[in-house]
Design a protein around this motif. Structure first.
Motif, PDB file in Angstrom:
ATOM      1  N   ALA A  71       0.636  -1.287   0.032  1.00  0.00           N
ATOM      2  CA  ALA A  71       0.107   0.004  -0.140  1.00  0.00           C
ATOM      3  C   ALA A  71       1.085   1.462  -0.006  1.00  0.00           C
ATOM      4  O   ALA A  71       0.670   2.211  -0.706  1.00  0.00           O
ATOM      5  CB  ALA A  71      -1.047  -0.062   1.265  1.00  0.00           C
ATOM      6  N   ALA A  72       1.866   1.350   0.964  1.00  0.00           N
ATOM      7  CA  ALA A  72       3.003   2.425   1.077  1.00  0.00           C
ATOM      8  C   ALA A  72       3.467   2.386  -0.549  1.00  0.00           C
ATOM      9  O   ALA A  72       3.415   3.672  -0.854  1.00  0.00           O
ATOM     10  CB  ALA A  72       3.924   2.406   2.081  1.00  0.00           C
ATOM     11  N   ARG A  73       3.924   1.503  -0.960  1.00  0.00           N
ATOM     12  CA  ARG A  73       4.654   1.710  -2.184  1.00  0.00           C
ATOM     13  C   ARG A  73       3.726   2.036  -3.478  1.00  0.00           C
ATOM     14  O   ARG A  73       4.170   2.915  -4.471  1.00  0.00           O
ATOM     15  CB  ARG A  73       5.035   0.400  -2.566  1.00  0.00           C
ATOM     16  N   ALA A  74       2.481   1.508  -3.293  1.00  0.00           N
ATOM     17  CA  ALA A  74       1.593   1.992  -4.392  1.00  0.00           C
ATOM     18  C   ALA A  74       1.017   3.665  -4.459  1.00  0.00           C
ATOM     19  O   ALA A  74       0.707   4.300  -5.443  1.00  0.00           O
ATOM     20  CB  ALA A  74       0.398   1.409  -4.156  1.00  0.00           C
ATOM     21  N   THR A  75       1.575   4.520  -3.298  1.00  0.00           N
ATOM     22  CA  THR A  75       1.451   5.824  -3.257  1.00  0.00           C
ATOM     23  C   THR A  75       2.403   6.410  -4.009  1.00  0.00           C
ATOM     24  O   THR A  75       2.270   7.595  -4.443  1.00  0.00           O
ATOM     25  CB  THR A  75       1.470   6.204  -1.728  1.00  0.00           C
ATOM     26  N   GLN A  76       3.532   5.831  -4.395  1.00  0.00           N
ATOM     27  CA  GLN A  76       4.667   6.368  -5.160  1.00  0.00           C
ATOM     28  C   GLN A  76       5.183   7.593  -4.191  1.00  0.00           C
ATOM     29  O   GLN A  76       5.738   8.398  -5.047  1.00  0.00           O
ATOM     30  CB  GLN A  76       4.355   6.591  -6.457  1.00  0.00           C
ATOM     31  N   ALA A  77       4.985   7.617  -2.937  1.00  0.00           N
ATOM     32  CA  ALA A  77       5.292   8.887  -2.252  1.00  0.00           C
ATOM     33  C   ALA A  77       6.852   8.764  -1.627  1.00  0.00           C
ATOM     34  O   ALA A  77       7.200   7.506  -1.447  1.00  0.00           O
ATOM     35  CB  ALA A  77       4.587   8.914  -1.045  1.00  0.00           C
ATOM     36  N   GLY A  78       7.283   9.762  -1.906  1.00  0.00           N
ATOM     37  CA  GLY A  78       8.605  10.001  -1.154  1.00  0.00           C
ATOM     38  C   GLY A  78       8.767  11.460  -0.550  1.00  0.00           C
ATOM     39  O   GLY A  78       8.062  12.071  -0.181  1.00  0.00           O
ATOM     40  N   PRO A  79      10.336  11.809  -0.420  1.00  0.00           N
ATOM     41  CA  PRO A  79      10.462  13.026   0.169  1.00  0.00           C
ATOM     42  C   PRO A  79       9.628  14.230  -0.655  1.00  0.00           C
ATOM     43  O   PRO A  79       9.353  14.267  -1.827  1.00  0.00           O
ATOM     44  CB  PRO A  79      11.956  13.339   0.129  1.00  0.00           C
ATOM     45  N   ASP A  80       8.918  15.317   0.302  1.00  0.00           N
ATOM     46  CA  ASP A  80       8.331  16.278  -0.351  1.00  0.00           C
ATOM     47  C   ASP A  80       6.774  15.943  -0.574  1.00  0.00           C
ATOM     48  O   ASP A  80       6.073  16.658  -0.737  1.00  0.00           O
ATOM     49  CB  ASP A  80       8.809  17.113  -1.733  1.00  0.00           C
ATOM     50  N   ASP A  81       6.418  14.623  -0.219  1.00  0.00           N
ATOM     51  CA  ASP A  81       5.041  14.235  -0.305  1.00  0.00           C
ATOM     52  C   ASP A  81       4.288  14.104   0.820  1.00  0.00           C
ATOM     53  O   ASP A  81       4.924  13.912   1.902  1.00  0.00           O
ATOM     54  CB  ASP A  81       4.636  12.676  -1.157  1.00  0.00           C
ATOM     55  N   ARG A  82       2.979  14.618   0.795  1.00  0.00           N
ATOM     56  CA  ARG A  82       2.314  14.768   2.033  1.00  0.00           C
ATOM     57  C   ARG A  82       1.242  13.309   1.756  1.00  0.00           C
ATOM     58  O   ARG A  82       0.366  13.604   0.860  1.00  0.00           O
ATOM     59  CB  ARG A  82       1.555  15.878   2.174  1.00  0.00           C
ATOM     60  N   VAL A  83       1.016  12.436   2.548  1.00  0.00           N
ATOM     61  CA  VAL A  83       0.112  11.262   2.696  1.00  0.00           C
ATOM     62  C   VAL A  83      -0.742  11.436   3.934  1.00  0.00           C
ATOM     63  O   VAL A  83      -0.409  11.601   4.916  1.00  0.00           O
ATOM     64  CB  VAL A  83       0.904   9.978   2.351  1.00  0.00           C
ATOM     65  N   LEU A  84      -1.988  11.170   3.528  1.00  0.00           N
ATOM     66  CA  LEU A  84      -3.047  10.903   4.709  1.00  0.00           C
ATOM     67  C   LEU A  84      -3.351   9.382   4.877  1.00  0.00           C
ATOM     68  O   LEU A  84      -3.853   8.983   3.575  1.00  0.00           O
ATOM     69  CB  LEU A  84      -4.100  11.914   4.521  1.00  0.00           C
ATOM     70  N   VAL A  85      -3.248   8.704   5.951  1.00  0.00           N
ATOM     71  CA  VAL A  85      -3.428   7.350   6.107  1.00  0.00           C
ATOM     72  C   VAL A  85      -4.971   7.570   6.741  1.00  0.00           C
ATOM     73  O   VAL A  85      -4.827   7.984   7.978  1.00  0.00           O
ATOM     74  CB  VAL A  85      -2.475   6.450   6.602  1.00  0.00           C
ATOM     75  N   LEU A  86      -5.813   6.525   6.231  1.00  0.00           N
ATOM     76  CA  LEU A  86      -7.168   6.841   7.219  1.00  0.00           C
ATOM     77  C   LEU A  86      -7.318   5.536   7.732  1.00  0.00           C
ATOM     78  O   LEU A  86      -7.240   4.283   7.216  1.00  0.00           O
ATOM     79  CB  LEU A  86      -8.406   6.641   6.085  1.00  0.00           C
TER      80      LEU A  86
END
Length: 336
Positions: free
Chosen positions: A159-174
């Motif tokens: 799930a984390a990898r599917a966000t493709q998020a890294g530095p400078d990205d903001r992610v909300l986990v519900l």
């Protein structure tokens, strides 16, 4: 051997059952540790959809988050496996269908699931028989607690990898449950700024104690990605409404009712939506992350109990002395 047997909704007992024998291509594992998860609770309450679809039936043996040591091998299995510490894939494909041949055995046309579907008894027992091809070896740096958290960790890693998020990205986990917390941990390790949304004050306080930003109302964006790890039917639509244009939605939680979203908003926002079913493609990476201390899942375990206490845990009772974490483990060798 002793095994926890679910006999009906809200009904269970620890029984003496025949020890498993390894068939062709199988191994028998001495179980060290087993995690109890939300799916197990749904089987205990009788709400699990598989029961109503005829895929699963009582009596059944639960347990799909586990680790242990290989004790015996069946015909066609290298005896060198004996003594090896392992965990195993919950999803066991037939290895021959089109999906399996394309590397998607976790959605096999003839899928079997350890401790979930009929045919593969689970790990809430002193021993477990599984196909050798489902095993993943555990290094010495991955102890029993981490080993039994590989399966939920694999879901969270994907799930984390599917966000493709890294530095400078903001992610909300519900959802600040086990999966949500592990997703947040993997995202944080990737350098993303992570926020957790939940309703239960104790769960949010625990998440805050792990160093995560938490809130009981949706914080101000922008959100480059949102992960829904909840069981609330209304949150998938909320996630779509709050994610940034060209952002990513990852759905790993399942509600008890349909969760409609407006695909027009998906298209007009150029949003990518991803569904995550299984830990299977993420098990090896999770073991590596645990071994390298990239993520430490151990604080999530509130208590470890024996087989005799499993029914109470499934019914929602927290054992005396339990910590604040959301996860409970079982040591099948523990008596009393």
């Amino acid at each position: 051997m002793r095994a926890f047997v679910l006999t009906g909704p809200g009904q269970a007992e620890v029984r003496d059952v025949p020890a498993p024998v390894a068939g062709p291509g199988e191994v028998v594992v001495d179980v060290e540790r087993v995690g109890v998860c939300g799916t197990d609770v749904e089987f205990f309450t009788g709400e699990m959809a598989y029961l109503h679809q005829g895929v699963s039936s009582y009596p059944m043996r639960l347990g799909h988050e586990w680790c242990g040591r290989v004790a015996a091998v069946g015909p066609g299995v290298d005896p060198a496996c004996i003594g090896r510490r392992v965990t195993g894939d919950t999803m066991v494909g037939d290895g021959t269908c089109r999906r399996c041949r394309r590397g998607h055995q976790h959605v096999c046309e003839n899928l079997r699931e350890v401790g979930i579907r009929d045919g593969l008894p689970g790990a809430l027992a002193e021993q477990l028989a599984v196909p050798v091809r489902s095993l993943h070896p555990l290094p010495t740096s991955v102890d029993a607690v981490r080993g039994a958290l590989v399966e939920p960790g694999g879901n969270a890693w994907r799930a984390a990898r599917a966000t493709q998020a890294g530095p400078d990205d903001r992610v909300l986990v519900l959802g600040p449950g086990t999966i949500g917390l592990l997703v947040a941990a993997f995202l944080q390790a990737a350098g993303a700024e992570v926020h957790l949304l939940g309703r239960d004050a104790d769960s949010l306080a625990f998440a805050a104690g792990l160093g995560f930003a938490v809130s009981d109302t949706v914080p101000d964006g922008p959100w480059d990605a949102i992960v829904d790890a909840s069981n609330a039917a209304h949150l998938p639509a909320l996630a779509l409404a709050r994610v940034e244009p060209a952002g990513r939605l990852v759905y790993i939680g399942l509600a008890g009712a349909p969760s409609p979203i407006d695909t027009r908003a998906l298209v007009l926002g150029d949003v990518t939506a991803v569904g995550i079913l299984s830990a299977s493609p993420g098990l090896a990476a999770t073991i590596d992350a645990y071994a390298d201390r990239v993520v430490d899942p151990r604080p999530l375990v509130a208590a470890t109990v024996g087989l005799d206490d499993v029914a109470a845990v499934l019914a929602g009772t927290r054992p005396a002395g339990a910590g604040p974490g959301p996860k409970f483990h079982v040591d099948p060798r523990r008596r009393g």
